[in-house]
Design a protein around this motif. Structure first.
Motif, short mmCIF file in Angstrom:
data_model
loop_
_atom_site.label_atom_id
_atom_site.label_comp_id
_atom_site.label_asym_id
_atom_site.label_seq_id
_atom_site.Cartn_x
_atom_site.Cartn_y
_atom_site.Cartn_z
N MET A 1 0.83 -1.18 0.00
CA MET A 1 0.00 0.00 0.00
C MET A 1 0.88 1.25 0.00
SD MET A 1 -3.01 -0.91 2.72
CE MET A 1 -4.51 -0.34 2.00
N SER A 2 0.43 2.22 -0.72
CA SER A 2 1.19 3.46 -0.79
C SER A 2 0.83 4.37 0.38
CB SER A 2 0.90 4.17 -2.11
OG SER A 2 -0.42 4.66 -2.11
N VAL A 3 1.63 5.42 0.53
CA VAL A 3 1.41 6.39 1.62
C VAL A 3 0.05 7.06 1.47
CG1 VAL A 3 2.27 8.51 2.65
CG2 VAL A 3 3.89 6.75 1.92
N GLY A 4 -0.34 7.36 0.27
CA GLY A 4 -1.64 8.00 0.03
C GLY A 4 -2.80 7.12 0.45
N THR A 5 -2.66 5.82 0.22
CA THR A 5 -3.71 4.88 0.62
C THR A 5 -3.81 4.81 2.14
OG1 THR A 5 -3.30 3.59 -1.37
CG2 THR A 5 -4.53 2.52 0.39
N TRP A 6 -2.65 4.73 2.81
CA TRP A 6 -2.65 4.69 4.29
C TRP A 6 -3.25 5.97 4.86
CZ3 TRP A 6 -2.56 0.59 7.03
CH2 TRP A 6 -1.86 -0.53 6.61
N THR A 7 -2.95 7.10 4.24
CA THR A 7 -3.50 8.37 4.70
C THR A 7 -5.02 8.36 4.59
OG1 THR A 7 -1.50 9.52 4.00
CG2 THR A 7 -3.45 10.87 4.36
N SER A 8 -5.53 7.85 3.50
CA SER A 8 -6.98 7.76 3.31
C SER A 8 -7.62 6.84 4.34
CB SER A 8 -7.30 7.26 1.91
OG SER A 8 -6.82 8.16 0.94
N VAL A 9 -6.98 5.73 4.63
CA VAL A 9 -7.50 4.78 5.62
C VAL A 9 -7.56 5.44 6.99
CG1 VAL A 9 -7.01 2.62 6.85
CG2 VAL A 9 -6.82 2.71 4.35
N PHE A 10 -6.48 6.11 7.39
CA PHE A 10 -6.45 6.76 8.70
C PHE A 10 -7.46 7.91 8.78
CE2 PHE A 10 -1.99 5.02 9.15
CZ PHE A 10 -2.36 4.09 10.11
N LEU A 11 -7.64 8.66 7.71
CA LEU A 11 -8.63 9.72 7.69
C LEU A 11 -10.04 9.15 7.83
CD1 LEU A 11 -7.28 12.20 5.00
CD2 LEU A 11 -7.54 12.60 7.45
N LEU A 12 -10.32 8.05 7.17
CA LEU A 12 -11.63 7.42 7.26
C LEU A 12 -11.89 6.91 8.68
CD1 LEU A 12 -14.20 6.48 5.83
CD2 LEU A 12 -13.01 4.37 5.27
N ILE A 13 -10.90 6.28 9.29
CA ILE A 13 -11.05 5.79 10.66
C ILE A 13 -11.26 6.96 11.63
CG2 ILE A 13 -9.80 4.68 12.57
CD1 ILE A 13 -8.55 2.83 10.44
N GLY A 14 -10.52 8.03 11.43
CA GLY A 14 -10.68 9.21 12.27
C GLY A 14 -12.06 9.84 12.11
N LEU A 15 -12.54 9.90 10.89
CA LEU A 15 -13.87 10.45 10.62
C LEU A 15 -14.95 9.60 11.26
CD1 LEU A 15 -15.53 12.63 9.21
CD2 LEU A 15 -15.55 11.18 7.18
N LEU A 16 -14.83 8.29 11.16
CA LEU A 16 -15.79 7.39 11.78
C LEU A 16 -15.78 7.54 13.30
CD1 LEU A 16 -15.38 4.17 9.62
CD2 LEU A 16 -17.29 5.78 9.62
N GLY A 17 -14.59 7.69 13.87
CA GLY A 17 -14.49 7.91 15.31
C GLY A 17 -15.14 9.21 15.73
N LEU A 18 -14.94 10.27 14.95
CA LEU A 18 -15.55 11.56 15.24
C LEU A 18 -17.08 11.48 15.16
CD1 LEU A 18 -15.16 14.59 15.84
CD2 LEU A 18 -15.05 14.94 13.36
N VAL A 19 -17.58 10.79 14.17
CA VAL A 19 -19.03 10.62 14.02
C VAL A 19 -19.59 9.85 15.21
CG1 VAL A 19 -20.82 9.48 12.65
CG2 VAL A 19 -19.06 10.84 11.51
N LEU A 20 -18.92 8.80 15.64
CA LEU A 20 -19.36 8.02 16.80
C LEU A 20 -19.34 8.88 18.06
CD1 LEU A 20 -20.17 5.23 17.91
CD2 LEU A 20 -17.74 4.81 18.30
N PHE A 21 -18.31 9.69 18.24
CA PHE A 21 -18.17 10.58 19.39
C PHE A 21 -19.32 11.59 19.45
CE2 PHE A 21 -16.40 14.55 21.17
CZ PHE A 21 -15.98 14.09 22.42
N VAL A 22 -19.59 12.25 18.33
CA VAL A 22 -20.66 13.25 18.28
C VAL A 22 -22.02 12.58 18.45
CG1 VAL A 22 -21.81 14.93 16.78
CG2 VAL A 22 -19.32 14.89 16.92
N ALA A 23 -22.22 11.43 17.82
CA ALA A 23 -23.48 10.71 17.95
C ALA A 23 -23.74 10.31 19.40
CB ALA A 23 -23.49 9.48 17.05
N ALA A 24 -22.71 9.91 20.11
CA ALA A 24 -22.87 9.54 21.52
C ALA A 24 -23.27 10.75 22.35
CB ALA A 24 -21.59 8.91 22.06
#
Length: 75
Positions: A1-24
Motif C-alpha cells: 500500500m502506498s502512503v496515500g492509501t494509508w492516509t486515506s484509511v487513517f482519515l476514514l477511521i478518524g472520521l468514523l471515530g468523530l461521528v461516533l463521538f458526536v453521535a454519543a
C-alpha cells in the motif's frame, strides 16, 4: 500500500471515530436520565475516553439510562 492509501484509511477511521463521538454526545443529551447524575457522568466518560466512552454508552448506558434495566419491545 502506498502512503496515500494509508492516509486515506487513517482519515476514514478518524472520521468514523468523530461521528461516533458526536453521535454519543447527542444521544446522551436526548436521553431522559433516571438520576440527575447520570447524564453529566456519561458526558464526562465520553469526553475523557473518546474512543471507548461512546462504545460503552451505546452498549451499556443507552439501554439502562431510562429505567435501570434493558427493556424488550413487546410482540
Amino acid at each position: 500500500m502506498s502512503v496515500g492509501t494509508w492516509t486515506s484509511v487513517f482519515l476514514l477511521i478518524g472520521l468514523l471515530g468523530l461521528v461516533l463521538f458526536v453521535a454519543a454526545l447527542v444521544s446522551i443529551a436526548r436521553t431522559p436520565q433516571s438520576s440527575s447524575l447520570g447524564q453529566p457522568l456519561w458526558i464526562l466518560i465520553v469526553l475523557a475516553f473518546p474512543v471507548i466512552g461512546p462504545v460503552l454508552w451505546f452498549l451499556v448506558g443507552k439501554g439502562t439510562a431510562s429505567g435501570g434495566t434493558l427493556q424488550r419491545p413487546e410482540s
